[in-house]
Design a protein around this motif. Structure first.
Motif, PDB file in Angstrom:
ATOM      1  N   GLY A 139       0.913  -1.479  -0.172  1.00  0.00           N
ATOM      2  CA  GLY A 139       0.232   0.202  -0.040  1.00  0.00           C
ATOM      3  C   GLY A 139       0.722   0.972   0.319  1.00  0.00           C
ATOM      4  N   ALA A 140       0.272   1.928  -0.710  1.00  0.00           N
ATOM      5  CA  ALA A 140       1.423   3.656  -1.069  1.00  0.00           C
ATOM      6  C   ALA A 140       0.549   5.069  -0.310  1.00  0.00           C
ATOM      7  CB  ALA A 140       1.757   3.362  -2.079  1.00  0.00           C
ATOM      8  N   VAL A 160       8.066   0.556  -0.581  1.00  0.00           N
ATOM      9  CA  VAL A 160       6.960   0.152  -0.821  1.00  0.00           C
ATOM     10  C   VAL A 160       6.479  -0.573  -1.889  1.00  0.00           C
ATOM     11  CG1 VAL A 160       4.689   1.125  -1.087  1.00  0.00           C
ATOM     12  CG2 VAL A 160       7.380   2.036   0.992  1.00  0.00           C
ATOM     13  N   GLN A 162       3.637  -0.748  -4.567  1.00  0.00           N
ATOM     14  CA  GLN A 162       2.359  -0.167  -4.355  1.00  0.00           C
ATOM     15  C   GLN A 162       1.480  -0.434  -6.116  1.00  0.00           C
ATOM     16  OE1 GLN A 162       2.191   4.255  -6.000  1.00  0.00           O
ATOM     17  NE2 GLN A 162       4.833   4.281  -6.098  1.00  0.00           N
ATOM     18  N   ARG A 163       0.938  -0.744  -5.518  1.00  0.00           N
ATOM     19  CA  ARG A 163      -0.578  -1.242  -7.680  1.00  0.00           C
ATOM     20  C   ARG A 163      -0.085   0.274  -8.397  1.00  0.00           C
ATOM     21  NH1 ARG A 163      -3.560  -4.864  -7.422  1.00  0.00           N
ATOM     22  NH2 ARG A 163      -4.502  -5.012  -8.741  1.00  0.00           N
ATOM     23  N   SER A 164      -0.383   1.677  -8.266  1.00  0.00           N
ATOM     24  CA  SER A 164      -0.438   2.459  -9.587  1.00  0.00           C
ATOM     25  C   SER A 164       0.897   2.627  -9.699  1.00  0.00           C
ATOM     26  CB  SER A 164      -1.276   3.668  -8.967  1.00  0.00           C
ATOM     27  OG  SER A 164      -2.431   3.750  -8.558  1.00  0.00           O
ATOM     28  N   LEU A 167       2.731   7.748  -6.725  1.00  0.00           N
ATOM     29  CA  LEU A 167       1.346   7.458  -4.982  1.00  0.00           C
ATOM     30  C   LEU A 167      -0.016   8.602  -6.102  1.00  0.00           C
ATOM     31  CD1 LEU A 167       4.516   9.188  -3.579  1.00  0.00           C
ATOM     32  CD2 LEU A 167       2.924   6.837  -3.599  1.00  0.00           C
ATOM     33  N   GLN A 182       7.640  10.994  -3.088  1.00  0.00           N
ATOM     34  CA  GLN A 182       8.742   9.846  -3.838  1.00  0.00           C
ATOM     35  C   GLN A 182      10.096  10.537  -3.507  1.00  0.00           C
ATOM     36  OE1 GLN A 182       6.695   7.184  -6.432  1.00  0.00           O
ATOM     37  NE2 GLN A 182       8.814   6.600  -6.669  1.00  0.00           N
ATOM     38  N   PHE A 192      10.850   1.893  -3.921  1.00  0.00           N
ATOM     39  CA  PHE A 192       9.557   1.726  -4.086  1.00  0.00           C
ATOM     40  C   PHE A 192       9.617   0.855  -5.757  1.00  0.00           C
ATOM     41  CE2 PHE A 192       9.150   5.784  -2.008  1.00  0.00           C
ATOM     42  CZ  PHE A 192       7.708   5.722  -1.956  1.00  0.00           C
ATOM     43  N   SER A 194       6.465   0.573  -8.227  1.00  0.00           N
ATOM     44  CA  SER A 194       5.576   0.755  -8.857  1.00  0.00           C
ATOM     45  C   SER A 194       4.839   0.010  -9.230  1.00  0.00           C
ATOM     46  CB  SER A 194       5.627   2.202  -9.193  1.00  0.00           C
ATOM     47  OG  SER A 194       5.816   3.350  -8.626  1.00  0.00           O
ATOM     48  N   LYS A 197       2.180  -5.649  -7.358  1.00  0.00           N
ATOM     49  CA  LYS A 197       0.913  -6.692  -6.393  1.00  0.00           C
ATOM     50  C   LYS A 197       2.143  -7.425  -5.823  1.00  0.00           C
ATOM     51  CE  LYS A 197      -0.791  -9.567 -10.065  1.00  0.00           C
ATOM     52  NZ  LYS A 197      -2.552 -10.468 -10.614  1.00  0.00           N
ATOM     53  N   ALA A 238      -3.233  -1.145   3.277  1.00  0.00           N
ATOM     54  CA  ALA A 238      -4.089  -1.687   1.971  1.00  0.00           C
ATOM     55  C   ALA A 238      -5.783  -1.194   2.010  1.00  0.00           C
ATOM     56  CB  ALA A 238      -4.043  -3.210   1.571  1.00  0.00           C
TER      57      ALA A 238
END
Length: 439
Positions: A139-140, A160, A162-164, A167, A182, A192, A194, A197, A238
Protein backbone atom coordinates in the motif's frame (compact mmCIF):
# COMPACT_ATOMS: atom_id res chain seq x y z
CA UNK A 1 -10.46 3.60 19.85
CA UNK A 2 -8.10 3.20 16.91
CA UNK A 3 -6.76 6.76 17.01
CA UNK A 4 -5.50 6.55 20.57
CA UNK A 5 -4.28 2.98 20.61
CA UNK A 6 -3.22 2.02 17.10
CA UNK A 7 -3.56 5.12 14.93
CA UNK A 8 -2.89 8.85 15.12
CA UNK A 9 -1.36 8.96 18.58
CA UNK A 10 1.29 6.22 18.43
CA UNK A 11 2.18 6.97 14.82
CA UNK A 12 2.85 10.63 15.59
CA UNK A 13 5.07 9.61 18.49
CA UNK A 14 7.17 7.55 16.06
CA UNK A 15 7.19 10.41 13.54
CA UNK A 16 8.61 12.76 16.18
CA UNK A 17 11.40 10.30 16.96
CA UNK A 18 12.17 9.90 13.26
CA UNK A 19 12.34 13.68 12.84
CA UNK A 20 14.74 13.92 15.77
CA UNK A 21 17.02 11.38 14.08
CA UNK A 22 17.01 13.41 10.86
CA UNK A 23 17.70 16.60 12.80
CA UNK A 24 20.72 15.01 14.46
CA UNK A 25 22.04 13.88 11.08
CA UNK A 26 21.79 17.49 9.83
CA UNK A 27 23.04 19.10 13.04
CA UNK A 28 26.37 20.20 11.57
CA UNK A 29 24.50 22.47 9.12
CA UNK A 30 23.33 24.49 12.12
CA UNK A 31 26.71 24.66 13.83
CA UNK A 32 26.13 21.74 16.20
CA UNK A 33 29.19 19.50 15.90
CA UNK A 34 28.82 16.03 17.37
CA UNK A 35 31.65 13.66 18.33
CA UNK A 36 32.87 11.41 15.55
CA UNK A 37 31.07 8.08 15.37
CA UNK A 38 27.97 6.46 14.04
CA UNK A 39 24.56 7.70 15.14
CA UNK A 40 23.00 5.28 17.63
CA UNK A 41 19.25 4.65 17.49
CA UNK A 42 17.69 2.87 20.49
CA UNK A 43 14.44 1.40 19.20
CA UNK A 44 13.40 0.22 22.67
CA UNK A 45 13.52 3.82 23.96
CA UNK A 46 11.52 5.01 20.94
CA UNK A 47 8.77 2.47 21.69
CA UNK A 48 8.85 3.15 25.43
CA UNK A 49 8.33 6.86 24.77
CA UNK A 50 5.42 6.03 22.48
CA UNK A 51 3.70 3.96 25.17
CA UNK A 52 4.30 6.51 27.91
CA UNK A 53 2.81 9.35 25.88
CA UNK A 54 -0.11 7.23 24.74
CA UNK A 55 -0.87 6.40 28.38
CA UNK A 56 -0.71 10.10 29.24
CA UNK A 57 -3.35 10.91 26.61
CA UNK A 58 -5.51 7.83 27.31
CA UNK A 59 -7.65 9.11 30.24
CA UNK A 60 -9.43 11.57 27.96
CA UNK A 61 -10.77 8.64 25.92
CA UNK A 62 -11.29 6.16 28.77
CA UNK A 63 -14.46 4.77 30.29
CA UNK A 64 -13.84 6.62 33.57
CA UNK A 65 -13.76 9.93 31.74
CA UNK A 66 -17.04 9.12 30.00
CA UNK A 67 -18.67 8.06 33.24
CA UNK A 68 -17.38 11.25 34.85
CA UNK A 69 -19.52 13.31 32.50
CA UNK A 70 -22.63 11.62 33.88
CA UNK A 71 -23.07 8.94 31.23
CA UNK A 72 -23.86 5.33 32.14
CA UNK A 73 -21.19 3.02 30.73
CA UNK A 74 -21.97 -0.61 29.90
CA UNK A 75 -18.77 -2.40 28.95
CA UNK A 76 -19.33 -5.37 26.65
CA UNK A 77 -20.39 -6.37 23.15
CA UNK A 78 -23.62 -4.66 22.21
CA UNK A 79 -26.11 -6.01 19.67
CA UNK A 80 -29.39 -4.67 18.36
CA UNK A 81 -32.38 -6.86 19.19
CA UNK A 82 -35.02 -4.57 17.71
CA UNK A 83 -35.60 -1.14 16.20
CA UNK A 84 -35.18 0.55 19.59
CA UNK A 85 -33.39 -2.02 21.76
CA UNK A 86 -29.80 -3.05 22.33
CA UNK A 87 -28.57 -5.97 24.43
CA UNK A 88 -25.27 -5.78 26.33
CA UNK A 89 -24.11 -8.73 28.47
CA UNK A 90 -27.67 -10.00 28.78
CA UNK A 91 -29.09 -6.59 29.71
CA UNK A 92 -31.63 -5.04 27.35
CA UNK A 93 -31.43 -1.27 26.93
CA UNK A 94 -34.28 0.71 25.38
CA UNK A 95 -33.36 3.85 23.46
CA UNK A 96 -35.00 6.85 21.84
CA UNK A 97 -31.88 7.45 19.77
CA UNK A 98 -28.80 5.30 19.33
CA UNK A 99 -25.42 6.07 17.80
CA UNK A 100 -23.34 3.38 16.13
CA UNK A 101 -19.63 4.17 16.40
CA UNK A 102 -17.97 0.80 15.85
CA UNK A 103 -15.17 2.11 13.65
CA UNK A 104 -13.26 0.14 11.06
CA UNK A 105 -10.39 -2.30 10.64
CA UNK A 106 -7.59 -2.92 8.14
CA UNK A 107 -8.59 -4.50 4.86
CA UNK A 108 -6.67 -7.74 4.27
CA UNK A 109 -6.32 -8.58 0.55
CA UNK A 110 -6.87 -12.11 -0.69
CA UNK A 111 -3.26 -13.05 -1.46
CA UNK A 112 -2.06 -16.67 -1.36
CA UNK A 113 -0.26 -17.29 1.91
CA UNK A 114 -0.99 -13.87 3.43
CA UNK A 115 -3.63 -14.84 5.96
CA UNK A 116 -1.42 -17.66 7.26
CA UNK A 117 1.58 -15.35 7.53
CA UNK A 118 2.59 -13.30 10.63
CA UNK A 119 1.96 -10.01 8.82
CA UNK A 120 1.41 -6.72 10.62
CA UNK A 121 -1.21 -4.00 10.37
CA UNK A 122 -1.49 -0.76 12.32
CA UNK A 123 -3.29 -2.83 14.98
CA UNK A 124 -0.09 -4.69 15.94
CA UNK A 125 2.75 -2.59 14.51
CA UNK A 126 3.07 -0.47 17.64
CA UNK A 127 3.64 -3.58 19.76
CA UNK A 128 7.04 -4.16 18.16
CA UNK A 129 9.90 -4.53 20.62
CA UNK A 130 12.66 -5.11 18.07
CA UNK A 131 13.45 -3.07 14.99
CA UNK A 132 12.83 -5.23 11.91
CA UNK A 133 15.93 -5.20 9.67
CA UNK A 134 13.70 -5.41 6.59
CA UNK A 135 10.16 -4.05 6.19
CA UNK A 136 7.95 -4.50 3.14
CA UNK A 137 4.80 -2.39 2.97
CA UNK A 138 1.73 -3.26 0.91
CA UNK A 139 0.00 0.00 0.00
CA UNK A 140 1.04 3.60 -0.54
CA UNK A 141 -1.49 5.60 1.44
CA UNK A 142 -1.05 7.69 4.56
CA UNK A 143 -0.21 4.90 7.03
CA UNK A 144 2.12 3.24 4.52
CA UNK A 145 4.16 6.34 3.70
CA UNK A 146 4.32 7.70 7.24
CA UNK A 147 5.62 4.39 8.58
CA UNK A 148 7.94 3.86 5.59
CA UNK A 149 9.75 7.11 6.31
CA UNK A 150 9.84 6.46 10.06
CA UNK A 151 11.26 2.95 9.91
CA UNK A 152 13.79 3.96 7.27
CA UNK A 153 15.00 6.64 9.70
CA UNK A 154 15.18 4.06 12.49
CA UNK A 155 17.42 1.89 10.32
CA UNK A 156 15.13 -0.62 8.60
CA UNK A 157 15.47 -1.38 4.91
CA UNK A 158 12.01 -0.38 3.64
CA UNK A 159 10.26 -1.29 0.38
CA UNK A 160 6.82 0.05 -0.60
CA UNK A 161 4.69 -1.92 -3.06
CA UNK A 162 2.08 0.22 -4.85
CA UNK A 163 -0.37 -0.77 -7.57
CA UNK A 164 -0.32 2.59 -9.36
CA UNK A 165 2.38 4.15 -11.50
CA UNK A 166 2.77 7.03 -9.04
CA UNK A 167 1.64 8.07 -5.58
CA UNK A 168 -1.97 9.23 -5.10
CA UNK A 169 -2.87 8.41 -8.71
CA UNK A 170 -5.97 6.37 -7.91
CA UNK A 171 -7.63 9.36 -6.21
CA UNK A 172 -6.44 11.99 -8.66
CA UNK A 173 -3.94 13.46 -6.21
CA UNK A 174 -1.59 16.24 -7.25
CA UNK A 175 1.17 14.89 -9.51
CA UNK A 176 3.79 17.41 -8.39
CA UNK A 177 3.14 16.49 -4.75
CA UNK A 178 3.46 12.81 -5.62
CA UNK A 179 6.80 13.27 -7.38
CA UNK A 180 8.21 15.48 -4.63
CA UNK A 181 7.21 13.19 -1.77
CA UNK A 182 8.42 10.04 -3.48
CA UNK A 183 11.79 11.66 -4.21
CA UNK A 184 12.11 12.78 -0.57
CA UNK A 185 11.28 9.31 0.74
CA UNK A 186 13.73 7.76 -1.69
CA UNK A 187 16.42 10.15 -0.40
CA UNK A 188 15.55 8.88 3.07
CA UNK A 189 16.17 5.31 1.94
CA UNK A 190 12.69 4.07 1.01
CA UNK A 191 12.54 1.87 -2.10
CA UNK A 192 9.38 1.90 -4.27
CA UNK A 193 8.01 -0.86 -6.50
CA UNK A 194 5.33 0.78 -8.69
CA UNK A 195 2.75 -0.85 -10.96
CA UNK A 196 3.22 -3.83 -8.70
CA UNK A 197 1.29 -6.35 -6.65
CA UNK A 198 2.13 -9.07 -4.15
CA UNK A 199 1.27 -12.45 -5.65
CA UNK A 200 2.40 -14.79 -2.87
CA UNK A 201 3.60 -14.81 0.72
CA UNK A 202 5.56 -17.70 2.23
CA UNK A 203 6.23 -17.92 5.96
CA UNK A 204 9.78 -19.10 6.52
CA UNK A 205 9.88 -18.55 10.29
CA UNK A 206 7.30 -17.69 12.93
CA UNK A 207 8.02 -15.30 15.78
CA UNK A 208 9.52 -17.59 18.45
CA UNK A 209 12.04 -17.29 21.29
CA UNK A 210 12.34 -13.54 20.90
CA UNK A 211 13.05 -13.78 17.17
CA UNK A 212 11.16 -11.71 14.63
CA UNK A 213 9.26 -13.70 12.00
CA UNK A 214 10.64 -14.15 8.51
CA UNK A 215 8.56 -14.03 5.33
CA UNK A 216 9.30 -14.41 1.63
CA UNK A 217 7.17 -12.12 -0.54
CA UNK A 218 6.80 -12.45 -4.30
CA UNK A 219 6.12 -9.17 -6.13
CA UNK A 220 4.96 -8.95 -9.75
CA UNK A 221 5.20 -5.75 -11.78
CA UNK A 222 3.33 -4.90 -14.97
CA UNK A 223 6.67 -4.83 -16.77
CA UNK A 224 6.68 -8.60 -16.38
CA UNK A 225 9.45 -8.55 -13.79
CA UNK A 226 9.00 -10.79 -10.74
CA UNK A 227 11.12 -10.31 -7.63
CA UNK A 228 11.27 -12.13 -4.29
CA UNK A 229 11.85 -10.18 -1.07
CA UNK A 230 12.57 -11.44 2.42
CA UNK A 231 11.32 -9.35 5.33
CA UNK A 232 10.88 -9.55 9.06
CA UNK A 233 7.90 -7.18 8.95
CA UNK A 234 5.21 -7.24 6.26
CA UNK A 235 2.99 -4.23 6.92
CA UNK A 236 -0.40 -4.44 5.22
CA UNK A 237 -1.74 -0.90 4.73
CA UNK A 238 -4.12 -1.43 1.84
CA UNK A 239 -7.17 0.45 3.09
CA UNK A 240 -9.89 -0.04 5.69
CA UNK A 241 -13.30 -1.66 5.97
CA UNK A 242 -16.23 -0.77 8.22
CA UNK A 243 -17.09 -2.80 11.33
CA UNK A 244 -20.75 -3.61 10.68
CA UNK A 245 -20.93 -7.39 11.04
CA UNK A 246 -22.54 -9.11 14.05
CA UNK A 247 -24.15 -5.94 15.37
CA UNK A 248 -27.75 -7.01 14.80
CA UNK A 249 -28.28 -4.19 12.31
CA UNK A 250 -30.83 -6.34 10.51
CA UNK A 251 -32.95 -6.53 13.67
CA UNK A 252 -32.82 -2.74 13.95
CA UNK A 253 -33.80 -2.29 10.31
CA UNK A 254 -30.53 -0.46 9.60
CA UNK A 255 -29.34 -0.73 6.02
CA UNK A 256 -25.61 -1.27 5.48
CA UNK A 257 -23.12 -2.59 2.98
CA UNK A 258 -20.44 -5.03 4.08
CA UNK A 259 -17.05 -3.38 3.84
CA UNK A 260 -18.36 0.10 3.09
CA UNK A 261 -20.58 0.71 6.12
CA UNK A 262 -23.95 1.97 7.35
CA UNK A 263 -25.96 4.08 4.92
CA UNK A 264 -26.92 7.45 6.40
CA UNK A 265 -28.71 10.59 5.28
CA UNK A 266 -27.39 14.15 5.45
CA UNK A 267 -28.12 14.29 9.20
CA UNK A 268 -26.10 11.09 9.85
CA UNK A 269 -29.29 9.13 10.51
CA UNK A 270 -29.74 5.61 9.19
CA UNK A 271 -31.60 5.84 5.90
CA UNK A 272 -33.97 3.10 7.10
CA UNK A 273 -34.28 3.74 10.85
CA UNK A 274 -34.24 7.45 11.80
CA UNK A 275 -33.82 6.60 15.50
CA UNK A 276 -30.34 5.23 14.76
CA UNK A 277 -27.39 7.47 13.90
CA UNK A 278 -23.91 6.41 12.85
CA UNK A 279 -20.57 8.22 12.99
CA UNK A 280 -17.00 7.61 11.89
CA UNK A 281 -15.38 4.76 10.04
CA UNK A 282 -18.45 2.51 10.23
CA UNK A 283 -20.37 4.91 7.94
CA UNK A 284 -20.49 4.46 4.18
CA UNK A 285 -19.04 7.18 1.97
CA UNK A 286 -17.39 9.48 4.51
CA UNK A 287 -13.67 10.26 4.95
CA UNK A 288 -12.13 7.82 7.44
CA UNK A 289 -10.40 10.41 9.59
CA UNK A 290 -10.44 11.03 13.33
CA UNK A 291 -11.50 14.66 12.99
CA UNK A 292 -14.33 13.61 10.66
CA UNK A 293 -15.55 11.18 13.32
CA UNK A 294 -15.34 13.92 15.93
CA UNK A 295 -17.33 16.36 13.82
CA UNK A 296 -19.97 13.74 13.10
CA UNK A 297 -20.24 13.09 16.84
CA UNK A 298 -20.86 16.81 17.45
CA UNK A 299 -23.40 16.76 14.63
CA UNK A 300 -25.31 13.84 16.13
CA UNK A 301 -25.42 15.46 19.58
CA UNK A 302 -26.75 18.69 18.09
CA UNK A 303 -29.29 16.96 15.88
CA UNK A 304 -30.58 14.19 18.15
CA UNK A 305 -30.66 16.04 21.50
CA UNK A 306 -30.93 19.72 20.65
CA UNK A 307 -33.09 19.52 17.53
CA UNK A 308 -30.54 21.07 15.18
CA UNK A 309 -30.06 20.18 11.53
CA UNK A 310 -26.29 20.10 10.97
CA UNK A 311 -25.66 18.51 7.58
CA UNK A 312 -22.88 16.24 6.37
CA UNK A 313 -22.95 18.04 3.04
CA UNK A 314 -21.81 21.23 4.81
CA UNK A 315 -18.65 19.62 6.16
CA UNK A 316 -15.30 20.78 4.79
CA UNK A 317 -12.82 18.08 5.74
CA UNK A 318 -9.05 18.54 5.45
CA UNK A 319 -6.69 15.58 5.45
CA UNK A 320 -3.02 15.48 6.40
CA UNK A 321 -0.23 12.99 5.79
CA UNK A 322 2.44 13.57 8.42
CA UNK A 323 5.50 12.70 6.40
CA UNK A 324 8.38 15.14 6.33
CA UNK A 325 7.44 17.38 4.57
CA UNK A 326 3.75 16.99 5.32
CA UNK A 327 1.07 16.90 2.66
CA UNK A 328 -2.34 18.43 3.38
CA UNK A 329 -5.40 18.53 1.17
CA UNK A 330 -8.96 19.76 1.25
CA UNK A 331 -11.81 19.66 -1.25
CA UNK A 332 -10.91 19.29 -4.93
CA UNK A 333 -7.21 18.88 -4.27
CA UNK A 334 -5.75 18.96 -7.77
CA UNK A 335 -6.33 19.92 -11.39
CA UNK A 336 -6.34 16.19 -12.18
CA UNK A 337 -9.19 15.55 -9.76
CA UNK A 338 -11.14 18.51 -11.15
CA UNK A 339 -10.78 17.19 -14.69
CA UNK A 340 -12.02 13.76 -13.60
CA UNK A 341 -15.14 15.43 -12.22
CA UNK A 342 -15.65 17.63 -15.26
CA UNK A 343 -14.85 20.88 -13.46
CA UNK A 344 -13.12 23.87 -15.06
CA UNK A 345 -10.66 25.43 -12.65
CA UNK A 346 -7.80 27.88 -12.21
CA UNK A 347 -4.82 26.78 -10.12
CA UNK A 348 -2.73 29.27 -8.14
CA UNK A 349 0.67 28.08 -6.92
CA UNK A 350 3.18 29.55 -4.47
CA UNK A 351 6.41 27.59 -4.10
CA UNK A 352 8.50 27.55 -0.95
CA UNK A 353 11.80 28.04 -2.79
CA UNK A 354 11.50 31.80 -2.14
CA UNK A 355 9.68 31.62 1.21
CA UNK A 356 11.97 33.30 3.74
CA UNK A 357 10.93 31.23 6.75
CA UNK A 358 11.34 27.97 4.84
CA UNK A 359 14.78 29.08 3.64
CA UNK A 360 15.84 29.98 7.19
CA UNK A 361 14.64 26.58 8.40
CA UNK A 362 16.82 24.99 5.68
CA UNK A 363 13.74 23.16 4.38
CA UNK A 364 12.13 24.98 1.49
CA UNK A 365 10.84 21.91 -0.31
CA UNK A 366 7.17 22.22 -1.18
CA UNK A 367 4.41 24.52 -2.33
CA UNK A 368 0.86 25.68 -1.78
CA UNK A 369 -1.70 25.23 -4.54
CA UNK A 370 -5.22 26.63 -4.29
CA UNK A 371 -7.85 25.56 -6.80
CA UNK A 372 -10.64 27.98 -7.72
CA UNK A 373 -13.62 27.84 -10.02
CA UNK A 374 -12.51 29.07 -13.44
CA UNK A 375 -12.62 32.87 -13.71
CA UNK A 376 -13.56 33.27 -10.04
CA UNK A 377 -11.88 33.52 -6.65
CA UNK A 378 -14.24 30.88 -5.20
CA UNK A 379 -11.97 28.29 -3.59
CA UNK A 380 -12.92 24.64 -4.08
CA UNK A 381 -9.77 22.91 -2.86
CA UNK A 382 -6.08 22.91 -2.10
CA UNK A 383 -2.92 20.83 -1.82
CA UNK A 384 -0.06 21.98 0.40
CA UNK A 385 3.30 20.27 0.75
CA UNK A 386 5.40 21.83 3.52
CA UNK A 387 6.95 21.09 6.88
CA UNK A 388 3.77 22.30 8.63
CA UNK A 389 1.22 21.82 5.89
CA UNK A 390 -1.26 20.43 8.43
CA UNK A 391 -1.34 23.78 10.19
CA UNK A 392 -1.53 25.78 6.96
CA UNK A 393 -4.48 23.91 5.42
CA UNK A 394 -6.85 25.06 8.16
CA UNK A 395 -6.89 28.60 6.75
CA UNK A 396 -8.01 27.27 3.38
CA UNK A 397 -10.63 25.01 4.98
CA UNK A 398 -12.07 27.96 6.87
CA UNK A 399 -12.19 30.02 3.68
CA UNK A 400 -14.10 27.28 1.84
CA UNK A 401 -16.48 26.74 4.77
CA UNK A 402 -17.43 30.40 5.07
CA UNK A 403 -17.13 31.35 1.40
CA UNK A 404 -14.11 33.62 1.76
CA UNK A 405 -12.64 34.07 -1.70
CA UNK A 406 -8.97 33.78 -2.62
CA UNK A 407 -8.87 37.57 -2.93
CA UNK A 408 -9.80 37.77 0.77
CA UNK A 409 -6.90 35.48 1.68
CA UNK A 410 -4.58 37.68 -0.35
CA UNK A 411 -5.81 40.76 1.50
CA UNK A 412 -5.37 39.15 4.93
CA UNK A 413 -2.10 40.19 6.57
CA UNK A 414 0.06 37.20 7.45
CA UNK A 415 2.85 37.31 10.02
CA UNK A 416 6.38 37.52 8.62
CA UNK A 417 8.33 35.33 8.34
CA UNK A 418 6.02 32.30 8.22
CA UNK A 419 5.59 29.38 5.87
CA UNK A 420 1.89 30.28 5.91
CA UNK A 421 2.69 33.29 3.72
CA UNK A 422 2.59 30.80 0.83
CA UNK A 423 -1.19 30.64 1.29
CA UNK A 424 -1.34 34.45 1.06
CA UNK A 425 0.94 34.21 -1.97
CA UNK A 426 -1.73 32.35 -3.90
CA UNK A 427 -4.19 35.11 -3.01
CA UNK A 428 -1.79 37.79 -4.21
CA UNK A 429 -1.41 35.90 -7.48
CA UNK A 430 -5.17 36.07 -7.95
CA UNK A 431 -5.21 39.80 -7.22
CA UNK A 432 -2.31 40.48 -9.57
CA UNK A 433 -3.93 38.44 -12.34
CA UNK A 434 -6.79 40.96 -12.35
CA UNK A 435 -4.70 44.10 -12.58
CA UNK A 436 -5.48 46.44 -15.43
CA UNK A 437 -2.71 46.57 -18.01
CA UNK A 438 -0.72 49.81 -17.75
CA UNK A 439 0.29 50.77 -21.27
Amino acid sequence: GDCLNVGCVPSKALIRSARAIQEVKRASQFGVVLPQGELQVDFSVIMSRLRELRAKIAPADGHDGTAGTGAHVFQGRGKFTGKNTVEVNGVTLNFRNCVVATGGRPMIPDIPGLKEAPFSTNEVLFNLEQLPPRMLILGAGVIALEMAQCFAAFGSSVTVVQRSARLFQSKGGDEEAAQLLQSVLEEDGVHFLSNAKISKVVTKRSAVDGQLPLMEVTVEQTTGETTVHECECLLVAAGRVANVENLGLEAAGVEYEVGRGIKVNDLSQSTTNPDVYAVGDCVSGVPRLTHMSGEMAKQVVQNSIFGDDWKLSDFVVPAVMYTEPEMATVGIASKEEAERKGLKVDVYRAGLEHNDRAILESDNRGFCKIICEEGSDKIIGSTIVATRAGEMINEVSLAIKYNIGLKGIGRNIHSYPTTGEAVMGCGIQFINSHWDRLD
